[in-house]
Design a protein around this motif. Structure first.
Motif, short mmCIF file in Angstrom:
data_model
loop_
_atom_site.label_atom_id
_atom_site.label_comp_id
_atom_site.label_asym_id
_atom_site.label_seq_id
_atom_site.Cartn_x
_atom_site.Cartn_y
_atom_site.Cartn_z
N LEU A 32 -22.18 -26.86 -24.67
CA LEU A 32 -20.83 -27.38 -24.60
C LEU A 32 -20.06 -25.90 -24.07
O LEU A 32 -19.19 -25.90 -23.43
CB LEU A 32 -20.11 -28.01 -25.69
CG LEU A 32 -18.75 -28.63 -25.48
CD1 LEU A 32 -18.76 -29.72 -24.20
CD2 LEU A 32 -18.48 -29.53 -26.74
N LEU A 33 -20.11 -24.89 -25.09
CA LEU A 33 -19.30 -23.73 -24.94
C LEU A 33 -19.75 -23.14 -23.61
O LEU A 33 -18.77 -22.46 -23.10
CB LEU A 33 -19.64 -22.68 -26.16
CG LEU A 33 -19.02 -23.26 -27.53
CD1 LEU A 33 -19.45 -22.43 -28.49
CD2 LEU A 33 -17.41 -23.25 -27.18
N GLY A 34 -21.11 -23.10 -23.34
CA GLY A 34 -21.42 -22.54 -22.19
C GLY A 34 -20.79 -23.24 -20.81
O GLY A 34 -20.47 -22.63 -19.91
N MET A 35 -20.93 -24.71 -20.96
CA MET A 35 -20.24 -25.12 -19.70
C MET A 35 -18.73 -24.95 -19.71
O MET A 35 -18.18 -25.17 -18.45
CB MET A 35 -20.41 -26.75 -19.91
CG MET A 35 -21.79 -27.19 -19.74
SD MET A 35 -22.04 -29.06 -19.74
CE MET A 35 -21.83 -29.39 -21.28
N SER A 36 -18.10 -24.68 -20.76
CA SER A 36 -16.65 -24.63 -20.62
C SER A 36 -15.96 -23.12 -20.11
O SER A 36 -15.15 -22.85 -19.75
CB SER A 36 -15.97 -25.05 -22.13
OG SER A 36 -16.50 -23.86 -22.97
N LEU A 37 -17.23 -22.35 -20.23
CA LEU A 37 -16.73 -20.94 -20.03
C LEU A 37 -16.01 -20.47 -18.80
O LEU A 37 -14.98 -19.71 -18.31
CB LEU A 37 -17.96 -19.98 -20.22
CG LEU A 37 -18.18 -19.49 -21.80
CD1 LEU A 37 -19.61 -18.66 -21.78
CD2 LEU A 37 -17.01 -18.72 -22.17
N PRO A 38 -16.96 -21.21 -17.59
CA PRO A 38 -16.21 -21.07 -16.36
C PRO A 38 -14.74 -21.55 -16.00
O PRO A 38 -14.10 -20.88 -15.38
CB PRO A 38 -17.32 -21.79 -15.09
CG PRO A 38 -18.38 -21.82 -16.03
CD PRO A 38 -18.03 -22.00 -17.45
N PHE A 39 -14.36 -22.54 -16.86
CA PHE A 39 -13.17 -23.07 -16.64
C PHE A 39 -12.20 -22.32 -17.69
O PHE A 39 -11.08 -21.95 -17.04
CB PHE A 39 -13.21 -24.75 -17.30
CG PHE A 39 -14.07 -25.42 -16.25
CD1 PHE A 39 -13.52 -25.78 -15.24
CD2 PHE A 39 -15.07 -25.88 -16.96
CE1 PHE A 39 -14.56 -26.72 -14.28
CE2 PHE A 39 -16.15 -26.42 -16.28
CZ PHE A 39 -15.62 -27.20 -14.95
N VAL A 40 -12.63 -21.66 -18.73
CA VAL A 40 -11.96 -20.73 -19.27
C VAL A 40 -11.62 -19.57 -18.68
O VAL A 40 -10.32 -19.02 -18.44
CB VAL A 40 -12.45 -20.58 -20.79
CG1 VAL A 40 -11.75 -19.45 -21.36
CG2 VAL A 40 -12.50 -21.76 -21.57
N ALA A 41 -12.66 -19.07 -17.78
CA ALA A 41 -12.17 -17.95 -17.12
C ALA A 41 -11.24 -18.15 -15.88
O ALA A 41 -10.69 -17.30 -15.65
CB ALA A 41 -13.75 -17.49 -16.34
N LEU A 42 -11.37 -19.28 -15.20
CA LEU A 42 -10.45 -19.86 -14.24
C LEU A 42 -8.99 -19.53 -14.59
O LEU A 42 -8.03 -19.35 -13.95
CB LEU A 42 -10.89 -21.11 -13.49
CG LEU A 42 -12.18 -21.16 -12.52
CD1 LEU A 42 -12.40 -22.39 -12.30
CD2 LEU A 42 -11.85 -20.23 -11.43
N VAL A 43 -8.76 -20.34 -16.02
CA VAL A 43 -7.47 -20.38 -16.33
C VAL A 43 -6.96 -18.99 -16.74
O VAL A 43 -5.96 -18.68 -16.45
CB VAL A 43 -7.42 -21.20 -17.88
CG1 VAL A 43 -6.25 -21.13 -18.75
CG2 VAL A 43 -7.87 -22.63 -17.36
N PHE A 44 -7.70 -18.02 -17.39
CA PHE A 44 -7.44 -16.88 -17.77
C PHE A 44 -7.12 -15.87 -16.21
O PHE A 44 -6.01 -15.12 -16.42
CB PHE A 44 -8.73 -16.04 -18.26
CG PHE A 44 -8.28 -14.75 -18.94
CD1 PHE A 44 -7.44 -14.45 -19.80
CD2 PHE A 44 -8.60 -13.65 -17.91
CE1 PHE A 44 -7.31 -13.04 -20.32
CE2 PHE A 44 -8.60 -12.33 -18.34
CZ PHE A 44 -7.64 -11.76 -19.65
N VAL A 45 -7.82 -16.22 -15.30
CA VAL A 45 -7.74 -15.40 -14.07
C VAL A 45 -6.40 -15.78 -13.25
O VAL A 45 -5.60 -14.85 -12.88
CB VAL A 45 -8.96 -15.49 -13.33
CG1 VAL A 45 -8.55 -14.77 -11.80
CG2 VAL A 45 -10.05 -14.71 -13.93
N PHE A 46 -6.22 -17.05 -13.20
CA PHE A 46 -4.91 -17.72 -12.55
C PHE A 46 -3.93 -17.88 -13.30
O PHE A 46 -2.88 -18.23 -12.77
CB PHE A 46 -5.59 -18.77 -11.71
CG PHE A 46 -6.61 -18.81 -10.62
CD1 PHE A 46 -6.17 -17.88 -9.34
CD2 PHE A 46 -7.84 -18.87 -10.99
CE1 PHE A 46 -7.20 -17.88 -8.42
CE2 PHE A 46 -8.81 -18.45 -9.84
CZ PHE A 46 -8.47 -18.08 -8.69
N ASN A 47 -4.10 -17.87 -14.51
CA ASN A 47 -2.70 -18.34 -15.36
C ASN A 47 -2.14 -17.01 -16.23
O ASN A 47 -1.08 -17.15 -16.61
CB ASN A 47 -3.02 -19.35 -16.41
CG ASN A 47 -3.15 -20.76 -15.31
OD1 ASN A 47 -4.04 -21.10 -14.80
ND2 ASN A 47 -2.13 -21.59 -15.46
#
Length: 319
Positions: A32-47
């Motif tokens: 579950l954490l592995g699947m969420s990592l790309p979305f966390v990265a997107l939020v970090f990069v763009f927000n």
């Protein structure tokens, strides 16, 4: 009685136990954490990464110069902003349209979801739900064209209806007092179906036994709606309401830009459009950034204020 000489065993430290539980939980949820990592990265990069650009608000930014060669001006951009009467006009329009949109755009989707939930014909229910959220995927450019056509004095259906009942055609798009209502109702038509999805999803999770017990006690459909369905979705309603308050000043500018004209431009000016006009339209990049900083800080203050109020009233917090 002599002591045995053995020192009492010390209790295990709590820190290693907590660390062990944390590692075990991370291992159990590794996929579950592995699947969420790309979305966390997107939020970090763009927000979060773009926040460094707030430094421009304290500079007299000139494109083409390295960052360390920009002229620092302190709070001058904020001082100029708070002395500009246009800023207060934009703030008034933003809060006015946001509060009106919150009143209609938050309550009506709940009512619509409650009514949809009461439909027993599955095919009809799915059809209504699909038709209602399809406008969400329509571009605001197309929606603005439809609104202009619907409200036109030259064959527009709304004015035709008015004249049928003996009234005079109304120039809705050329009257400042109607602009807020036009924007809010257009946004409501576009998003009401989409905003009901989360409420319908929560309603499906309500325990069916609660409905059965209420029916045994003689509750009708309105009583079921009031005493079972509404309490069942109340926590989600509070969370979404608090988040909506935090976004009161972040209403975008697309609707206002596309639906406005020279006659109603003073009623259409919102903070995001004000920042766009100054930052890009007039090359006042630092001033435009200062507008964005104030906009974000006001939204953050509203979010924490609303969360503190509901935490005091309900004991729950979303932050």
């Amino acid at each position: 009685m002599h002591s045995s000489g053995l020192s009492p065993s010390r209790p295990k430290s709590a820190a290693p136990r907590r660390r062990s539980r944390l590692l075990r939980r991370l291992h159990e949820q590794r996929y579950l954490l592995g699947m969420s990592l790309p979305f966390v990265a997107l939020v970090f990069v763009f927000n979060y990464v773009p926040i460094w650009g707030w430094l421009m608000a304290f500079q007299r930014y000139r494109p083409g110069r390295p960052f360390w060669e920009q002229q620092w001006v302190g709070l001058k951009n904020f001082t100029d902003l708070f002395q500009d009467e246009t800023f207060y006009l934009a703030l008034k329009n933003t809060l006015g349209m946001s509060l009106l949109g919150l009143l209609l755009g938050f309550t009506l989707p709940i009512i619509f979801a409650l009514l949809l939930n009461e439909l027993r014909a599955g095919l009809f229910k799915r059809t209504v739900q699909t038709v209602s959220y399809l406008p969400h995927f329509v571009s605001w450019v197309v929606v603005a064209g439809l609104v202009y056509r619907m409200l036109s004095t030259d064959g527009g259906p709304i004015n035709q209806l008015i004249t049928t009942f003996g009234g005079q055609p109304v120039q809705f798009m050329a009257r400042s007092e109607y602009f807020w209502g036009v924007v809010v109702l257009s946004d409501l038509w576009k998003e009401i179906g989409w905003n009901t999805i989360i409420y319908l999803a929560v309603m499906t999770a309500i325990e069916p036994a609660l409905y059965e017990a209420a029916r045994v006690d003689g509750a009708g459909r309105w009583q079921l709606m009031r005493h079972v369905t509404l309490p069942g979705i109340s926590r989600v309603v509070i969370i979404l309401f608090v988040l909506s308050i935090g976004h009161l000043t972040a209403i975008g500018f697309e609707k206002q830009l596309l639906l406005s004209n020279a006659v109603v431009k003073d009623s259409a000016l919102v903070l995001d459009l004000y920042a766009l006009q100054n930052g890009i339209g007039m090359n006042k990049f630092s001033f435009g950034t200062a507008i964005g900083v104030v906009n974000s800080l006001v939204g953050l203050a509203l979010l924490f204020g609303a969360n503190a109020f509901f935490r005091r009233k309900t004991g729950d917090s979303i932050i």
